[in-house]
Design an enzyme around this catalytic site. Structure first.
Site, mmCIF file in Angstrom:
data_model
loop_
_atom_site.group_PDB
_atom_site.id
_atom_site.type_symbol
_atom_site.label_atom_id
_atom_site.label_comp_id
_atom_site.label_asym_id
_atom_site.label_seq_id
_atom_site.Cartn_x
_atom_site.Cartn_y
_atom_site.Cartn_z
ATOM 1 N N ASN A 158 -0.791 56.002 53.436
ATOM 2 C CA ASN A 158 -1.832 55.324 54.226
ATOM 3 C C ASN A 158 -3.250 55.582 53.700
ATOM 4 O O ASN A 158 -4.069 54.673 53.637
ATOM 5 C CB ASN A 158 -1.709 55.681 55.706
ATOM 6 N N GLU A 256 0.568 68.967 57.406
ATOM 7 C CA GLU A 256 -0.333 68.135 58.216
ATOM 8 C C GLU A 256 0.481 66.922 58.628
ATOM 9 O O GLU A 256 0.795 66.059 57.806
ATOM 10 C CB GLU A 256 -1.567 67.745 57.404
ATOM 11 N N CYS A 290 -2.783 58.959 61.036
ATOM 12 C CA CYS A 290 -2.278 60.028 61.903
ATOM 13 C C CYS A 290 -3.274 60.359 63.007
ATOM 14 O O CYS A 290 -2.888 60.823 64.083
ATOM 15 C CB CYS A 290 -1.958 61.275 61.089
#
Length: 489
Positions: A158, A256, A290
């Site tokens: 992304n 993460e 995210c």
């Protein structure tokens, strides 16, 4: 500088990089343009043998690199930043076409990656240790940070350039060698172009390697015994598997992971500003972030007005091919992601949600969608969305709000809109979130500020600024005395 502009994807269709361009026997896959479905070229999916070869090259190069004077390591990173800046349009165009990014997002991501390189160059001259007193006469204690060795970086599609560089640059600055596995859907933007930039800047061979691939390459990197650390950015289920494998090998892991971030609008909020922030936080890059503002919690007294203002903004967003049109909403990354977003919306409507706007699409383009009358048990609230969808949940008071927000196991980011800072800070104390932004939105990143989540959003690792020193080194205690100590036996 400037030779990178000659990059031709056909020259790299079966290549990986270990300081030199190597042929791979791995399967070759199409690089698909999400907006059109057309093939932009081909990319190799590297094998476990390729990954092991890259790791071996990195291991051989790392010791000499760690011993390189700090100013020379810094100079290499600044040269990489210069190469990327000089060839900005190449990076931007690939980001738009390969990843479905709108141009402003691609431009921002490139600039953020350049900032990360320059910040990491400065990191090389920071103190690498401290002295501690000793209870033993004549002894001196030094505690210092030393390079880990070879670090494996597994990056997502992304924000492929930035989310790779935030690990690659500080790790290299601090004396490590890095093997990067970009997602195969963004292997050019977040992999091959980076390799060319480091190559062009003159980084010694082996210090930085790129192994495009899928799960096979990722598993090989995690399982290789010469890799001292894995830095992974991606989904929580995959991150948990990687963390388990690293734990079994006593290998450091920085994870993460996903988020289901709360965007909170209190009764006294500036609703125009809140709606602006809510639209940006939810719809930027089609919500495939995210840190997306995934759950909008709005006080019941202002919910109707807020929804109306948010819907007005959503309906104005232009949808289309970001390479050929000026748009705010581009395509989702692939058909599976489109089907997932569509399934979440349809199931949520069946569970009682009310469709305010959107709720449909074609090919990989999905309209900005707002759902009202949503309960926190509704699928649109319970799962990470990763699509242009806003579920709006109402609350009565602060206790009711906190109870609903904490129903999620994620803890990445949150945003609070209010004119009362005291209330906002009090709420921040009660929320489980690694980052809380007051009168702002959830999608925030500053290269010098520690970034990371809690709970299912990560394992407490942090990227950015001085936190990078803790993440990408290990601590060594060295003591010395001028004369040897004589012990009783």
């Amino acid at each position: 500088m400037g030779l990178i502009m000659n990059f031709n994807i056909s020259d790299y269709s079966n290549k990986f990089f270990d300081g030199r361009w190597c042929d791979s026997t791995g399967e070759v896959a199409d690089i698909l343009e999400p907006a059109t479905g057309n093939a932009l070229g081909k990319i190799v999916l590297t094998t476990a043998i390729d990954v092991d070869k890259a790791v071996s090259s990195s291991k051989a190069a790392q010791g000499k690199w760690a011993a390189t004077p700090f100013n020379q390591r810094a100079d290499c990173l600044r040269k990489v930043a210069e190469v990327m800046r000089e060839n900005a349009e190449l990076f931007i165009e690939w980001n738009i076409r390969e990843c479905g990014s709108i141009r402003p997002k691609a431009e921002w991501e490139l600039q953020a990656a350049i900032e990360q390189l320059n910040a990491s160059a400065a990191l090389t001259m920071y103190p690498d240790g401290a002295t501690y007193p000793s209870s033993v006469p004549g002894r001196r204690n030094i505690v210092r940070h030393v390079a880990l060795g070879v670090i494996g970086v597994i990056a997502p599609w992304n924000f492929p350039l930035l989310l790779a560089m935030r690990s690659v640059a500080p790790a290299i600055a601090l004396g490590n060698a890095v093997v990067l596995k970009p997602d195969h859907q963004s292997a050019v933007t977040g992999g091959l172009l980076m390799a060319r930039a480091f190559e062009e800047a003159g980084l010694p061979p082996g210090v930085f390697s790129v192994v495009p691939g899928d799960v096979i390459a990722g598993e090989a990197l995690v399982e290789n015994e010469s890799v001292a650390m894995i830095s992974f950015t991606g989904s929580t289920p995959v991150g948990k598997k990687i963390g388990s494998k690293c734990g079994g090998r006593l290998k450091k892991a920085a994870l993460e992971l996903g988020g289901n971030n709360a965007f909170i609008v209190l009764a006294d909020a500036d609703l125009d500003a809140a709606a602006s922030n809510g639209a940006w936080g939810s719809f930027l890059h089609q919500g495939q972030i995210c840190m997306q503002a995934g759950r909008h919690f709005v006080h019941e007294s202002v919910a109707d007005e807020y929804i109306q203002k948010l819907a007005e903004r959503a309906r104005k967003l232009r949808i289309g091919d970001p390479y050929r049109q000026e748009v705010e909403i581009g395509p989702l990354i692939n058909e599976a992601q489109y089907r997932r977003v569509e399934g979440i919306v349809q199931e949520s409507l069946q569970q009682g949600a009310c469709l305010i706007t959107g709720g449909k699409g074609e090919r990989l383009f999905y309209e900005p969608t707002i759902l009202a009358n949503v309960d926190v048990s509704n699928r649109a609230c319970a799962e990470e969305l990763f699509g242009p969808v806003v579920p709006v949940v109402t609350f009565k008071d602060e206790d009711h709000l906190v109870e609903q927000v904490l129903r999620s196991d994620y803890g990445l980011a949150a945003a609070i809109h209010t004119q009362n800072y005291g209330v906002a800070f009090s709420l921040a104390d009660r929320l489980k979130a690694g980052m809380v932004h007051i009168n702002d939105q959830t999608v925030n990143n500053e290269f010098h500020v520690p970034f990371g989540g809690m709970g299912d959003s990560g394992n407490g690792s942090r990227f950015g600024g001085l936190a990078n020193i803790e993440e990408f080194t290990e601590v060594q205690w060295v003591s010395f005395t001028e004369k040897p100590i004589i012990y009783p036996f």
